[in-house]
Design an enzyme around this catalytic site. Structure first.
Site, PDB file in Angstrom:
ATOM      1  N   GLY A   1       1.020  -1.415   0.163  1.00 40.32           N
ATOM      2  CA  GLY A   1       0.024   0.149   0.238  1.00 40.32           C
ATOM      3  C   GLY A   1       0.732   1.553   0.226  1.00 40.32           C
ATOM      4  O   GLY A   1       1.238   1.395   1.507  1.00 40.32           O
ATOM      5  N   LEU A   2       0.940   1.607  -1.469  1.00 41.02           N
ATOM      6  CA  LEU A   2       1.963   3.081  -1.450  1.00 41.02           C
ATOM      7  C   LEU A   2       1.186   4.081  -0.962  1.00 41.02           C
ATOM      8  O   LEU A   2       1.291   4.731  -2.277  1.00 41.02           O
ATOM      9  CB  LEU A   2       3.233   2.973  -2.776  1.00 41.02           C
ATOM     10  CG  LEU A   2       4.004   2.057  -2.296  1.00 41.02           C
ATOM     11  CD1 LEU A   2       5.166   1.527  -3.726  1.00 41.02           C
ATOM     12  CD2 LEU A   2       5.226   2.033  -1.961  1.00 41.02           C
TER      13      LEU A   2
ATOM     14  N   ARG B   1      -1.170  -2.548  -5.092  1.00 41.51           N
ATOM     15  CA  ARG B   1      -2.327  -3.414  -6.513  1.00 41.51           C
ATOM     16  C   ARG B   1      -1.779  -2.320  -7.349  1.00 41.51           C
ATOM     17  O   ARG B   1      -2.171  -3.065  -8.424  1.00 41.51           O
ATOM     18  CB  ARG B   1      -3.869  -3.198  -5.515  1.00 41.51           C
ATOM     19  CG  ARG B   1      -4.442  -3.771  -6.437  1.00 41.51           C
ATOM     20  CD  ARG B   1      -6.252  -4.097  -6.028  1.00 41.51           C
ATOM     21  NE  ARG B   1      -6.273  -2.685  -5.833  1.00 41.51           N
ATOM     22  CZ  ARG B   1      -7.302  -1.758  -5.357  1.00 41.51           C
ATOM     23  NH1 ARG B   1      -8.244  -3.134  -4.663  1.00 41.51           N
ATOM     24  NH2 ARG B   1      -7.330  -0.937  -4.908  1.00 41.51           N
TER      25      ARG B   1
ATOM     26  N   LYS C   1      -6.579   1.086   3.243  1.00 40.63           N
ATOM     27  CA  LYS C   1      -8.187   0.983   3.313  1.00 40.63           C
ATOM     28  C   LYS C   1      -8.839  -0.019   4.600  1.00 40.63           C
ATOM     29  O   LYS C   1      -8.637  -1.277   4.096  1.00 40.63           O
ATOM     30  CB  LYS C   1      -9.192   1.414   1.702  1.00 40.63           C
ATOM     31  CG  LYS C   1      -9.950   1.731   2.559  1.00 40.63           C
ATOM     32  CD  LYS C   1     -10.893   2.505   1.879  1.00 40.63           C
ATOM     33  CE  LYS C   1     -12.413   3.592   1.725  1.00 40.63           C
ATOM     34  NZ  LYS C   1     -13.679   3.131   0.672  1.00 40.63           N
ATOM     35  N   ALA C   2      -9.173   0.657   5.965  1.00 41.89           N
ATOM     36  CA  ALA C   2      -9.574  -0.641   6.360  1.00 41.89           C
ATOM     37  C   ALA C   2     -11.547  -1.127   6.685  1.00 41.89           C
ATOM     38  O   ALA C   2     -12.480  -0.598   4.720  1.00 41.89           O
ATOM     39  CB  ALA C   2     -10.392   0.257   7.856  1.00 41.89           C
TER      40      ALA C   2
ATOM     41  N   SER D   1      -0.297   6.580  14.180  1.00 38.91           N
ATOM     42  CA  SER D   1      -0.346   8.389  14.396  1.00 38.91           C
ATOM     43  C   SER D   1       0.194   8.908  14.179  1.00 38.91           C
ATOM     44  O   SER D   1       1.704   8.890  14.828  1.00 38.91           O
ATOM     45  CB  SER D   1      -1.238   8.644  15.633  1.00 38.91           C
ATOM     46  OG  SER D   1      -1.944  10.242  15.296  1.00 38.91           O
TER      47      SER D   1
ATOM     48  N   LYS E   1      -5.786   3.221  19.534  1.00 40.75           N
ATOM     49  CA  LYS E   1      -5.912   4.232  17.985  1.00 40.75           C
ATOM     50  C   LYS E   1      -7.248   4.746  18.420  1.00 40.75           C
ATOM     51  O   LYS E   1      -7.601   6.069  17.578  1.00 40.75           O
ATOM     52  CB  LYS E   1      -5.340   3.344  17.187  1.00 40.75           C
ATOM     53  CG  LYS E   1      -5.136   4.107  15.853  1.00 40.75           C
ATOM     54  CD  LYS E   1      -3.997   5.473  16.256  1.00 40.75           C
ATOM     55  CE  LYS E   1      -4.472   6.364  14.894  1.00 40.75           C
ATOM     56  NZ  LYS E   1      -4.929   6.459  13.610  1.00 40.75           N
TER      57      LYS E   1
ATOM     58  N   HIS F   1      -7.623   7.510  21.229  1.00 41.37           N
ATOM     59  CA  HIS F   1      -6.844   8.910  20.599  1.00 41.37           C
ATOM     60  C   HIS F   1      -7.351   9.032  20.090  1.00 41.37           C
ATOM     61  O   HIS F   1      -7.661  10.846  19.758  1.00 41.37           O
ATOM     62  CB  HIS F   1      -5.116   7.998  19.767  1.00 41.37           C
ATOM     63  CG  HIS F   1      -4.406   9.112  19.223  1.00 41.37           C
ATOM     64  ND1 HIS F   1      -5.028   9.230  18.180  1.00 41.37           N
ATOM     65  CD2 HIS F   1      -3.780   9.726  19.280  1.00 41.37           C
ATOM     66  CE1 HIS F   1      -4.340  10.233  17.709  1.00 41.37           C
ATOM     67  NE2 HIS F   1      -3.268  10.397  18.181  1.00 41.37           N
ATOM     68  N   ASN F   2      -8.285   8.640  18.725  1.00 40.30           N
ATOM     69  CA  ASN F   2      -8.808   9.256  17.957  1.00 40.30           C
ATOM     70  C   ASN F   2     -10.392  10.344  18.364  1.00 40.30           C
ATOM     71  O   ASN F   2     -10.415  11.355  18.131  1.00 40.30           O
ATOM     72  CB  ASN F   2      -9.261   8.418  16.376  1.00 40.30           C
ATOM     73  CG  ASN F   2      -8.014   8.310  15.694  1.00 40.30           C
ATOM     74  OD1 ASN F   2      -7.413   8.544  15.653  1.00 40.30           O
ATOM     75  ND2 ASN F   2      -8.149   7.874  14.518  1.00 40.30           N
TER      76      ASN F   2
ATOM     77  N   GLU G   1      -9.065  13.076  19.804  1.00 39.16           N
ATOM     78  CA  GLU G   1      -7.842  13.887  18.954  1.00 39.16           C
ATOM     79  C   GLU G   1      -9.998  14.788  18.598  1.00 39.16           C
ATOM     80  O   GLU G   1      -9.565  16.040  18.907  1.00 39.16           O
ATOM     81  CB  GLU G   1      -8.095  13.818  17.603  1.00 39.16           C
ATOM     82  CG  GLU G   1      -7.549  14.056  16.239  1.00 39.16           C
ATOM     83  CD  GLU G   1      -7.290  12.961  15.647  1.00 39.16           C
ATOM     84  OE1 GLU G   1      -7.491  13.695  14.137  1.00 39.16           O
ATOM     85  OE2 GLU G   1      -5.874  12.224  15.933  1.00 39.16           O
ATOM     86  N   TYR G   2     -11.245  14.472  18.575  1.00 36.35           N
ATOM     87  CA  TYR G   2     -12.411  15.044  18.088  1.00 36.35           C
ATOM     88  C   TYR G   2     -12.242  15.760  19.098  1.00 36.35           C
ATOM     89  O   TYR G   2     -12.671  17.157  18.834  1.00 36.35           O
ATOM     90  CB  TYR G   2     -13.680  14.010  17.978  1.00 36.35           C
ATOM     91  CG  TYR G   2     -13.559  13.239  16.411  1.00 36.35           C
ATOM     92  CD1 TYR G   2     -12.307  12.686  16.272  1.00 36.35           C
ATOM     93  CD2 TYR G   2     -14.628  13.682  15.419  1.00 36.35           C
ATOM     94  CE1 TYR G   2     -12.488  12.251  15.008  1.00 36.35           C
ATOM     95  CE2 TYR G   2     -14.420  12.542  15.076  1.00 36.35           C
ATOM     96  CZ  TYR G   2     -13.540  11.946  14.167  1.00 36.35           C
ATOM     97  OH  TYR G   2     -14.063  11.153  12.827  1.00 36.35           O
TER      98      TYR G   2
ATOM     99  N   HIS H   1     -39.893  -2.745  36.525  1.00 42.98           N
ATOM    100  CA  HIS H   1     -38.049  -2.481  36.420  1.00 42.98           C
ATOM    101  C   HIS H   1     -37.067  -3.062  37.409  1.00 42.98           C
ATOM    102  O   HIS H   1     -36.463  -3.286  37.931  1.00 42.98           O
ATOM    103  CB  HIS H   1     -37.396  -1.997  35.415  1.00 42.98           C
ATOM    104  CG  HIS H   1     -38.139  -1.790  33.749  1.00 42.98           C
ATOM    105  ND1 HIS H   1     -37.849  -2.445  33.356  1.00 42.98           N
ATOM    106  CD2 HIS H   1     -38.795  -0.679  33.112  1.00 42.98           C
ATOM    107  CE1 HIS H   1     -38.906  -2.513  32.195  1.00 42.98           C
ATOM    108  NE2 HIS H   1     -38.548  -1.196  31.152  1.00 42.98           N
TER     109      HIS H   1
END
Length: 483
Positions: A10-11, A34, A76-77, A129, A184, A187-188, A191-192, A452
């Site tokens: 994956g470049l 690919r 890509k995930a 990251s 991770k 972490h994201n 970040e938000y 309940h």
């Protein structure tokens, strides 16, 4: 020709930069993409003259690797990761290692680790990251998965990662199966929250205090030299000073609709699954969603109105109040994130090193900040700390900021300034510090309409009661469960 130490599939931007990072640290890297043209373009371009092997097939890639083979996928995930795993398996042998360095959802990493271990292979799902620059110069790396794989990649990962002042790498083993990608993801999510907090401070200064971009640039410059020093404060400082071709601030010309790639949403969903009140990150995610409703908001602005912002008071002092409110809210964000990781570790059987995670985030990543050093210290002092707000240092900080925090939230609200994250952070603080919340009434309501049940303050925990509130119901109660 000698074989490569590691292969990379994956470049795209992150993949290319990681290859160059590895090569600059003395590792030979085999690369595949690919689209074969990308391989040739890279080898003859940015990789020219470097210790890089270009491969035109996965068979050629794996044939050029030392054993145990180490193949890092930067694709890509989702389905593309599964597809490449299936394509690579026939070319791998027992003990070889597959690494997913993308933003995969942690349940996928749990599944893939089990699947590949059953085939005699090892798997690592690692968060990376730091963006384009971090990948090239030193990212934060958060690996998890097959523990037996760690000794084989440790030197490479720690060599290429960011380093803190004493040289400690911002990379260490996180935990089993999906732990690396979970950390991770959190972490994201943080970040938000950090980004939205900064945006709300900007909004208050702009719309309430009437400050120019240049004036706000000076504020953020000052903040970045104190306890709020961080990558996101630093880039905000630079953004506010950046001018368009006509000399006006570029930031004012950018459309106010925010994008997102899903990791913030995943963090909020994980909080719902574990019953963790991740209110700040949740509001940050919804803030982006609301910003995306641009056309609806423009129409609403023609129909709905609020107060005209008008500030009366000491402007310099209020800017300091905003700084304290941002710091206190930031603390709430990290506190909630760490509680989520604690609950997830219990659920999935992970042994997370909280102080080590703070250290991994200290450099290289998007949320890197001086603040994280204090978090590591808190967990070094008390590894079993249940909430950062209870650490003596942070408890003192939040108490010191409390008056300013309330002043900022109240002033913004009375002037109609939108601050969803600053306000929800204060609400969490008030809820968390309150030994008695109105959930007693809520439980009475649930028992009234759905039988309940409820617990009583004068009875032992775990003993449940039902009341026939209307005189028309029976004694049968519903089953009780908790998220």
């Amino acid at each position: 020709m000698s074989k490569a130490d590691i292969g990379l599939v994956g470049l795209a931007v992150m993949g290319e930069n990681l290859v160059l990072n590895m090569e600059s640290h003395g590792y030979k890297v085999a690369v595949y993409n690919r689209t074969i043209d990308k391989v040739d373009n890279f080898v003859n371009g940015r990789g020219k003259g470097k210790n890089v092997i270009g491969a035109h097939s996965l068979e050629e890639l794996t044939a050029n690797l030392k054993t145990p083979r180490k193949v890092m996928m930067m694709v890509k995930a989702g389905k593309p990761v599964d597809d490449f795993i299936e394509l690579l398996i026939p070319h791998l042998e027992k003990g070889d290692i597959l690494i997913d360095g993308g933003n995969s959802h942690f349940p996928d990493t749990i599944r893939r680790t089990k699947y590949l271990e059953e085939k005699g292979l090892l798997y690592i799902g690692t968060g990376v990251s730091g963006g384009e620059e971090g990948a090239l110069k030193g990212p934060s790396i958060m690996p998890g998965g097959s523990i037996a794989a760690w000794p084989h990649v440790k030197d490479i990962f720690q060599s290429i990662s960011a380093k803190v002042a004493d040289g400690t790498p911002c990379c260490d083993w996180v935990g089993e199966n999906g732990a690396g990608h979970f950390v991770k993801m959190v972490h994201n999510g943080i970040e938000y929250g950090d980004m939205q907090l900064i945006c709300e401070a900007y909004q208050i200064m702009k719309d309430l205090l009437g400050m120019s971009a240049d004036e706000m640039h000076e504020v953020f410059k000052d903040w970045n030299e104190g306890e709020l020093e961080s990558y996101l404060i630093e880039i905000t400082r630079d953004i506010l000073a950046f001018k368009d071709a006509d000399g006006s601030p570029l930031v004012d010309k950018i459309l106010d609709t925010a994008g997102q790639k899903g990791t913030g949403k995943w963090t909020v969903v994980a909080s719902l699954d574990t019953g963790t009140p991740l209110t700040l990150i949740g509001e940050a995610v919804y803030a982006r969603a609301l910003s995306a409703l641009k056309n609806d908001r423009v129409e609403a602005s023609k129909v709905l109105s609020g107060p005209t912002p008008k500030f009366e008071g000491d402007k310099k002092q209020f800017i300091e109040d905003i700084r304290k409110a941002v710091y206190a809210s930031k603390l709430v964000s990290y506190a909630q994130g760490y509680v989520l990781m604690r609950y997830a570790a219990q659920e999935f059987g992970w042994n997370l090193n909280n102080g080590g995670i703070a250290l991994m985030w200290r450099g290289g990543c998007i949320i890197r900040s001086a603040f994280l050093g204090k978090i590591k210290e808190a967990f070094d002092i008390n590894p079993n700390l249940t909430n950062l707000l209870l650490d003596p240092f942070f408890a003192g900080k939040i108490m010191d900021a409390q008056e300013s925090w309330r002043k900022v939230v109240a002033t913004a609200a009375t002037n109609g300034i939108w601050i969803p994250v600053l306000s929800t952070a204060l609400n969490y603080f008030d809820g968390f510090r309150n030994g008695r919340l109105p959930a007693n009434l809520l439980q009475a309501q649930r028992d009234y309409f759905g039988a309940h049940t409820y617990e009583r303050v004068d009875k032992a925990r775990g003993e449940f009661f039902h009341t026939n509130w209307t005189g028309r119901g029976g004694d049968t109660a519903s089953t009780t469960y908790s998220v």
